[in-house]
Design a protein around this motif. Structure first.
Motif, mmCIF file in Angstrom:
data_model
loop_
_atom_site.group_PDB
_atom_site.id
_atom_site.type_symbol
_atom_site.label_atom_id
_atom_site.label_comp_id
_atom_site.label_asym_id
_atom_site.label_seq_id
_atom_site.Cartn_x
_atom_site.Cartn_y
_atom_site.Cartn_z
ATOM 1 N N ILE A 308 35.509 8.735 -23.551
ATOM 2 C CA ILE A 308 36.824 8.801 -23.358
ATOM 3 C C ILE A 308 37.452 10.051 -23.185
ATOM 4 C CG2 ILE A 308 39.038 7.842 -24.248
ATOM 5 C CD1 ILE A 308 36.876 5.630 -24.128
ATOM 6 N N ALA A 309 38.123 10.434 -22.128
ATOM 7 C CA ALA A 309 38.432 11.920 -21.584
ATOM 8 C C ALA A 309 40.096 11.822 -21.496
ATOM 9 C CB ALA A 309 37.779 12.305 -20.654
ATOM 10 N N ASP A 310 40.432 12.904 -21.851
ATOM 11 C CA ASP A 310 41.972 13.228 -21.419
ATOM 12 C C ASP A 310 41.978 13.667 -20.147
ATOM 13 O OD1 ASP A 310 41.501 15.813 -22.030
ATOM 14 O OD2 ASP A 310 42.418 15.914 -23.715
ATOM 15 N N ALA A 311 42.920 14.319 -19.463
ATOM 16 C CA ALA A 311 43.021 14.921 -18.426
ATOM 17 C C ALA A 311 42.141 16.243 -18.124
ATOM 18 C CB ALA A 311 44.518 15.342 -18.089
ATOM 19 N N GLU A 312 41.587 16.561 -19.132
ATOM 20 C CA GLU A 312 40.670 17.799 -19.090
ATOM 21 C C GLU A 312 39.367 17.658 -19.738
ATOM 22 O OE1 GLU A 312 42.523 21.206 -20.763
ATOM 23 O OE2 GLU A 312 44.517 20.989 -20.037
ATOM 24 N N GLN A 313 39.116 17.055 -20.705
ATOM 25 C CA GLN A 313 37.503 17.101 -21.374
ATOM 26 C C GLN A 313 37.539 15.934 -22.278
ATOM 27 O OE1 GLN A 313 38.360 20.909 -23.376
ATOM 28 N NE2 GLN A 313 38.532 19.695 -25.459
ATOM 29 N N PRO A 314 36.430 15.489 -22.794
ATOM 30 C CA PRO A 314 36.052 14.365 -23.440
ATOM 31 C C PRO A 314 36.807 14.482 -24.838
ATOM 32 C CG PRO A 314 34.253 15.051 -22.781
ATOM 33 C CD PRO A 314 34.926 16.000 -22.273
ATOM 34 N N VAL A 315 37.463 13.333 -25.480
ATOM 35 C CA VAL A 315 38.074 13.353 -26.770
ATOM 36 C C VAL A 315 37.353 12.310 -27.755
ATOM 37 C CG1 VAL A 315 40.344 14.097 -26.128
ATOM 38 C CG2 VAL A 315 39.643 11.582 -25.670
ATOM 39 N N ALA A 316 36.368 11.571 -27.183
ATOM 40 C CA ALA A 316 35.666 10.616 -28.022
ATOM 41 C C ALA A 316 34.270 10.087 -27.154
ATOM 42 C CB ALA A 316 36.508 9.340 -28.421
ATOM 43 N N LEU A 317 33.356 9.703 -27.957
ATOM 44 C CA LEU A 317 32.299 9.082 -27.449
ATOM 45 C C LEU A 317 32.549 7.584 -27.621
ATOM 46 C CD1 LEU A 317 28.979 10.523 -29.187
ATOM 47 C CD2 LEU A 317 29.412 10.222 -26.549
ATOM 48 N N ALA A 318 32.474 6.789 -26.369
ATOM 49 C CA ALA A 318 33.317 5.531 -26.327
ATOM 50 C C ALA A 318 32.140 4.636 -27.138
ATOM 51 C CB ALA A 318 33.182 5.050 -24.769
ATOM 52 N N GLY A 319 33.075 3.769 -27.980
ATOM 53 C CA GLY A 319 32.461 2.981 -28.840
ATOM 54 C C GLY A 319 31.588 3.440 -29.978
ATOM 55 N N VAL A 320 31.492 4.662 -30.224
ATOM 56 C CA VAL A 320 30.655 5.269 -31.155
ATOM 57 C C VAL A 320 31.377 6.191 -32.343
ATOM 58 C CG1 VAL A 320 28.431 6.786 -31.644
ATOM 59 C CG2 VAL A 320 28.460 5.505 -29.562
ATOM 60 N N MET A 321 32.143 7.149 -31.713
ATOM 61 C CA MET A 321 32.919 8.129 -32.723
ATOM 62 C C MET A 321 33.843 8.888 -31.974
ATOM 63 S SD MET A 321 31.471 10.931 -35.642
ATOM 64 C CE MET A 321 30.355 9.375 -36.362
ATOM 65 N N GLY A 322 34.990 9.262 -32.507
ATOM 66 C CA GLY A 322 36.034 10.043 -31.685
ATOM 67 C C GLY A 322 35.634 11.566 -32.023
ATOM 68 N N GLY A 323 36.541 12.324 -31.495
ATOM 69 C CA GLY A 323 36.494 13.722 -31.393
ATOM 70 C C GLY A 323 37.177 14.209 -32.436
ATOM 71 N N LEU A 324 36.798 15.537 -32.907
ATOM 72 C CA LEU A 324 37.631 16.196 -34.003
ATOM 73 C C LEU A 324 38.869 16.746 -33.893
ATOM 74 C CD1 LEU A 324 36.857 16.928 -37.022
ATOM 75 C CD2 LEU A 324 35.966 19.157 -36.194
#
Length: 456
Positions: A308-324
């Motif tokens: 899962i990315a925003d307009a610039e970079q990943p913010v989460a691993l889909a279905g596994v864990m979010g980003g800090l």
């Protein structure tokens, strides 16, 4: 799957003793591997009510507390700073088996003389009860706690550990098990009524969602909840999460975990302010991309990993864990709520390769129905409004390229006889299937069965 029976009883009357209910579930649904108790306390730990708090005659930091236990009153010495008249408390009588607040070791409570005053009991903290490491103050119970009752009857619960089949992801939810119990015991199912007011700018004007690969993400829903106050969850929610094997964190994160356990739909809450461009793109990772996940570990991503990315970079691993970087914190005031459906084998590969299987990935791996995402999103939005003071933006951003028609199956009466070895009357076949949520109509030489969305 851990199923606390008090939580289960929210959705279906539990009319059978635990052992009999476990036997019926094992015979008809899935094996109950173990019956656990969340209440280690004996008959010497009871619910009391503080009647009076008085100064200790020989110690400035100690007080004399008179506690009503229903059949009698006890006056004990207490050093907790938060004890107050009118509170419902956990009271340990002499002989109670507890955890020492000083050493953390098991102990048996004995009468003592403290600074010249006899004290034959104790007003207890969470640490002494083995609930947490909190020892600065006593545990204050809700006002509905019945005075004199055994604490194990009030706070404790019976928990079923159920082994879930790979083709039954619906059983990875309390409501999924409740459906089976309702059918087994001829009791009504009571699902939550989900309503909430909506305020302000519609979600579609505050968020853009793009799915780059519909095969890996058949559906993605985003909702916006603003004005939230992040803090502890209510006690009842914390207790249910703990009984189901999850650690409470804060009200927003706890709500996503609560709904995951309740309905089986994993959810994720982002700090909306950390989402660049107010854009979510579900795509494969790019060569060389990295993500620091919620556990603080930097992850090197590979192109076949869905992010899962925003307009610039990943913010989460889909279905596994979010980003800090985009996690919900005490500073968060607006939440972006994600409810999505992901391709199970892809999630399993990512979680296995990175050695980070989670409660969410376990559910996605088994193949969740895409229709469940909207159910989970609305329920979580309702709870964020009720428990975190949130204001839900109107509507949801729902990108659904993987929409499928409802499944209908022709079941022949001859096939039923062949598989079961006995003749089942048509009215019984119809009653059983309908009790499990299937639609049934008569068809030539059998039945036309409509499959409910939760049974993919």
């Amino acid at each position: 799957m851990k199923v606390p029976l008090k939580w289960l009883a929210e959705y279906v009357p539990v009319t059978l003793p635990p052992q009999e209910l476990a036997r019926r579930l094992t015979l008809s649904v899935a094996e109950v591997e173990e019956i656990l108790s969340t209440a280690p306390w004996d008959e010497h730990v009871r619910v009391g009510q503080v009647l009076r708090v008085e100064p200790h005659p020989n110690a400035d930091r100690l007080r004399l507390v008179t506690v009503n236990l229903g059949d009698r009153q006890e006056r004990v010495v207490c050093g907790a700073p938060n004890v107050a008249e009118g509170q419902k408390v956990a009271f340990g009588e002499a002989g109670a088996r507890l955890i020492s607040g000083r050493t953390g070791e098991p102990m048996v409570l004995t009468p003592a003389r403290i600074r010249g005053v006899e004290s034959a009991g104790m007003v207890l903290s969470e640490k002494e009860l083995g609930l947490s490491d909190e020892h600065e103050g006593i545990l204050v119970l809700p006002q509905d706690a019945p005075v004199g009752a055994l604490l194990r009857d009030y706070l404790g619960d019976v928990v079923f550990e159920i082994s879930v089949w790979a083709n039954r992801p619906d059983l990875l939810s309390i409501i999924g098990v409740a459906r089976e119990v309702a059918a087994l015991t001829a009791q009504p199912l009571r699902e939550p009524t989900v309503t909430y007011p909506e305020y302000g700018t519609p979600a579609a004007e505050r968020l853009r969602v793009e799915i780059a690969d519909a095969d890996l993400c058949p559906r993605y829903i985003g909702m916006v909840i603003e004005g939230v106050t992040v803090g502890p969850s209510p006690t009842w929610m914390q207790r249910r999460l703990e009984a189901a094997g999850m650690r409470p964190i804060n009200n927003i994160v706890d709500i996503t975990n609560y709904v995951m356990l309740e309905y089986g739909q994993p959810l994720h809450a982002f700090d909306y302010g950390a989402i660049r461009g107010r854009t979510i793109i579900v795509r494969g990772a790019r060569p060389g991309e990295t993500l620091v996940t919620l556990d603080g570990q930097p992850r090197v991503l590979e192109p076949d990993m869905l992010v899962i990315a925003d307009a610039e970079q990943p913010v989460a691993l889909a279905g596994v864990m979010g980003g800090l970087e985009s996690e919900v914190s005490e500073r968060t005031t607006t939440v972006l709520l994600e409810a999505a459906n992901f391709y199970g084998p892809g999630i399993r590969r990512t979680a296995t390769r990175l050695k980070m299987r989670s409660e969410a990935s376990t559910r996605f791996e088994k193949g969740l129905p895409a229709e469940l995402a909207a159910v989970g999103a609305r329920r979580a939005a309702q709870l964020m409004a009720e428990l975190a003071g949130g204001r839900v933006a109107p509507g949801m951003v729902d990108v659904y390229p993987g929409r499928q028609e409802p499944v209908r199956i022709h079941v022949s009466a001859a096939r039923l006889r062949q598989v079961l070895g006995i003749e089942i009357p048509p009215e019984r076949v119809t009653a059983v299937l309908r009790a499990l949520g299937f639609g049934v109509t008569a068809a030539p030489e059998g039945y036309l069965v409509g499959v409910p969305y939760w049974r993919p």
